[in-house]
Design an enzyme around this catalytic site. Structure first.
Site, mmCIF file in Angstrom:
data_model
loop_
_atom_site.group_PDB
_atom_site.id
_atom_site.type_symbol
_atom_site.label_atom_id
_atom_site.label_comp_id
_atom_site.label_asym_id
_atom_site.label_seq_id
_atom_site.Cartn_x
_atom_site.Cartn_y
_atom_site.Cartn_z
ATOM 1 N N ARG A 148 -2.068 -27.442 -14.205
ATOM 2 C CA ARG A 148 -2.122 -28.912 -14.049
ATOM 3 C C ARG A 148 -0.697 -29.452 -13.998
ATOM 4 N NH1 ARG A 148 -5.398 -29.596 -18.113
ATOM 5 N NH2 ARG A 148 -7.366 -29.385 -16.978
ATOM 6 N N ALA A 205 1.899 -28.032 -13.037
ATOM 7 C CA ALA A 205 2.630 -27.623 -11.826
ATOM 8 C C ALA A 205 2.203 -28.431 -10.610
ATOM 9 C CB ALA A 205 2.391 -26.143 -11.575
ATOM 10 N N GLY A 206 1.146 -29.236 -10.779
ATOM 11 C CA GLY A 206 0.708 -30.051 -9.637
ATOM 12 C C GLY A 206 -0.570 -29.535 -9.009
ATOM 13 N N GLU A 261 -9.193 -16.653 -14.314
ATOM 14 C CA GLU A 261 -10.009 -16.410 -15.505
ATOM 15 C C GLU A 261 -9.115 -16.000 -16.665
ATOM 16 O OE1 GLU A 261 -12.890 -13.367 -14.691
ATOM 17 O OE2 GLU A 261 -11.500 -11.740 -15.122
ATOM 18 N N PRO A 287 -9.730 -29.505 -12.703
ATOM 19 C CA PRO A 287 -10.766 -30.359 -13.300
ATOM 20 C C PRO A 287 -10.693 -30.292 -14.815
ATOM 21 C CG PRO A 287 -11.758 -28.321 -12.487
ATOM 22 C CD PRO A 287 -10.321 -28.297 -12.067
ATOM 23 N N HIS A 316 -15.152 -8.924 -16.870
ATOM 24 C CA HIS A 316 -14.226 -8.070 -16.128
ATOM 25 C C HIS A 316 -13.271 -7.343 -17.056
ATOM 26 C CE1 HIS A 316 -15.139 -11.253 -12.996
ATOM 27 N NE2 HIS A 316 -15.759 -10.142 -12.633
#
Ligand code: ACO
Ligand code: LMR
Length: 616
Positions: A294, A296-297, A232, A301, A274
């Site tokens: 993304r 980093a692999g 988050e 989504p 939070h």
């Protein structure tokens, strides 16, 4: 023996710290749903009191001990290695620090929110130093499918069943948020063969264990083939995950999304739910994190909307590659609903064992025969009116109330010599308590003393209804060898009339429409007093006949009056009134500090045989 990546198994035993009976029941219901051999909750740690609590185990009940100290609990249950810490924000830190010093406890879930950051960092550091695990603070906990769940994690039993948490699947899930975890368990159940383990690390800026800590645990767990994570906005922990993927510390497929991307369209820095969910810098934004993940692999989504489809695609690919053999479906046992909940939902009903038609205490204000107690007072129902409501279920007119209150007042006492007062006094002097002394006196009320009110109503109604002339009636009772109840007195007579009787007769003659049964009784008295001048209509008799006259006047049916007589209800007026006097005599003796009474010997005729008669 647990492996280092395992926190929970289907033999995990746990303590619950704090008065969390519903959470304990939910854990036990989960255990039962998972067909565990035995319950996970072995004790409640409740410093205020010991003893035990009853919980359901399926449809049976089990007792779980309450233990007032953690030390004693750990000594009694060394096999317990989890503590679910429900202590409040004020004491959660102290309880956690104390628990970390207990050798047998390895995992602590800290539920409280609002723990100061300094304390959170101290707890996390001490746990790491001791090789122990803290989940939280500010968490709902986590769940090991088919094995164990922490407190209220995973939500309702319906959600648990829908998410198939009663058996392990192939997915390891970790998130910051407990609420999103419950939703994610459902998504995982719908898109894969289900969750293996799910952890909510809690929303504080310094959690006891991080998203990465648990992902690395899942990486080691051979049961887990697919990692799913929800990060988050705020903080930079997600970049550690990206690094772990890049450095191959995490090799299993990881589907992940950092929530809070909507922050960019909101003005200024937005503090999400939070404590840790606020982006102070560009890299702390959700978008930046998702982009880094993304690159980093990580399977990220394009939005939360297609989070579930990424999970589904990845899972199906792993199945196709033979890396996942879908878990077999099992049919869980039915976990019965608590009766109260089932009743509230209209699922069960049962016949009642009792019926009350005179008083209902369930509303905000309880009521006597439908009249709220505050109305009873505001409208001045009085003792007579309350008796009308609770004994007769009728609202009786004021003169009737006044008559009843007159009876209660004039019958309240008749001196220390009568049998009831005598017994109460003797019992009080024997050191008996108020209730025992009162009951001792009340127990003398019967056909000869105070308990002739009912009999008088019955006897005089018998003569009256059968239109017996006084002499006929007296002879009929004599033939039956029955003393007329309500006739005769040891103290009063024609020459020494009973003022109480005179008062009641006067009231009735003035306020009643008619007094037919009184008149009949007085005609009988004229005959009986010819035999002995003390065979007058006594106070019991007068009350009995006037009550009948009154009730008839209030249009009570004969059948209702006969029912009251059969139930002995008329004597209740004497019991109610005379209890006032008996209580007075009790207190009188207490105030006088009277000691034990022993009856004088010269008042007893001793006529004892020389020896017993021999029989047989
Ligand atoms: N009906 C018919 N005859 C009676 C009654 C009566 N209620 N009471 C006494 N007698 C007769 C007796 O049969 C006896 O006749 P006998 O000489 O032919 O045998 C005679 O009167 C004297 O009997 P005792 O028992 O000596 O009369 P005593 O005056 O002692 O009795 C008592 C008083 C106990 C109250 C008696 O009248 C009685 O039992 N009454 C019926 C019960 C009753 O009404 N009790 C309530 C009293 S008030 C109160 O407790 C608050
Ligand atoms: C009473 O009211 O107790 C009396 O009438 C009985 C009695 O013997 O005095």
């Amino acid at each position: 023996m647990k492996k280092d990546y395992e926190l929970f198994t289907n033999e995990t035993k746990a303590f619950i710290y704090g008065e969390q009976l519903r959470a304990a029941q939910r854990m036990l219901d989960f255990d039962y749903l998972c067909k565990r051999k035995d319950p996970s909750v072995v004790a409640l740690i409740t410093p205020e009191r010991g003893g035990f609590e009853k919980f359901f185990w399926g449809t049976k009940e089990i007792r779980v001990p309450r233990i007032t100290s953690l030390k004693e609990a750990a000594a009694r249950f060394p096999e317990a290695d989890v503590l679910v810490n429900f202590a409040s924000q004020r004491s959660a830190y102290d309880v956690t620090i104390e628990t970390l010093e207990v050798p047998t406890i390895r995992t602590i879930a800290v539920i409280a929110e609002g723990i100061p950051e300094r304390q959170s960092r101290r707890m996390a550091a001490l746990a790491k130093e001791k090789g122990k695990w803290i989940i939280g603070p500010a968490t709902v906990g986590g769940v090991k499918a088919g094995c164990f769940k922490i407190g209220n994690a995973a939500g309702t039993m319906e959600n648990i069943k829908e998410a198939k948490l009663y058996r392990p699947g192939s997915v390891g899930f970790v998130s910051v948020s407990g609420g999103l975890s419950n939703e994610a368990y459902n998504i995982v159940a719908r898109t894969t063969d289900g969750l293996n383990e799910g952890i909510a690390i809690g929303g504080d800026a310094y959690p006891g264990s991080t998203l990465l800590d648990h992902l690395l645990r899942f990486e080691k767990n051979p049961e887990i083939k697919l990692l799913v994570c929800l990060g988050e906005v705020g903080g930079t922990k997600e970049y550690e995950i990206a690094e772990a993927v890049k450095s191959k510390k995490i090799q299993k497929p990881l589907v992940m999304w950092a929530t809070g991307t909507c922050a960019k369209v909101l003005p200024g820095q937005v503090q999400f739910g939070h404590a840790g969910a606020k982006a102070n810098t560009a890299e702390e934004t959700a978008d930046a994190k998702n982009e880094a993940l993304r690159k980093a692999g990580v399977i990220v989504p394009t939005s939360f909307d297609d989070y579930h489809s990424k999970i589904k695609e990845t899972y199906e690919r792993l199945v196709k590659e033979g890396k996942i053999v879908p878990a077999k479906e099992v049919s869980p046992p039915n976990v019965p609903l608590d009766y109260a909940q089932a009743k509230a939902e209209g699922l069960v009903r049962r016949p009642t064992n009792f019926v009350s038609t005179i008083c209902d205490e369930r509303g905000d204000v309880h009521n006597y025969c439908g009249v709220p107690i505050d109305t009873v007072i505001e409208k001045g129902y009085g003792i007579g009116g309350v008796i009308g409501l609770l004994w007769f279920k009728k609202e009786i007119p004021p003169y009737a109330c006044r008559f009843i209150e007159m009876v209660v007042q004039i019958i309240a006492d008749h001196g220390p010599a009568v049998s009831g007062a005598h017994n109460t006094i003797v019992a009080a002097r024997a050191g008996k308590d108020l209730i025992s002394s009162l009951v001792s006196g009340v127990l003398t009320i019967g056909p000869r003393f105070g308990g002739a009110v009912n009999g008088a109503a019955e006897h005089f109604l018998y003569g009256f209804r059968n239109q017996l002339a006084p002499r006929e009636f007296i002879d009929a009772m004599k033939t039956k060898n029955v003393r007329i109840q309500g006739i005769g007195h040891r103290l009063h007579s024609l020459e020494n009339p009973d003022a109480r009787v005179e008062l009641m007769k006067g009231f009735a003659k003035k306020h009643f429409k008619a007094t037919p049964l009184l008149d009949y009784a007085l005609s009988v008295e004229q005959v009986t007093t010819q035999k002995k001048n003390n065979l007058i209509l006594n106070v019991d008799g007068c009350i009995g006949v006037l009550l009948v006259d009154l009730l008839k006047e209030l249009r009570f049916a004969d059948s209702e009056i006969d029912e009251m007589i059969k139930a002995g209800l008329f004597n209740a007026f004497f019991v109610l009134g005379r209890s006032i006097g008996l209580i007075g005599h009790y207190f009188d003796q207490i105030r006088l500090e009277q000691d034990l009474y022993r009856h004088p010997l010269d008042d007893i005729l001793y006529d004892v045989p020389k020896g017993p008669e021999k029989v047989g």
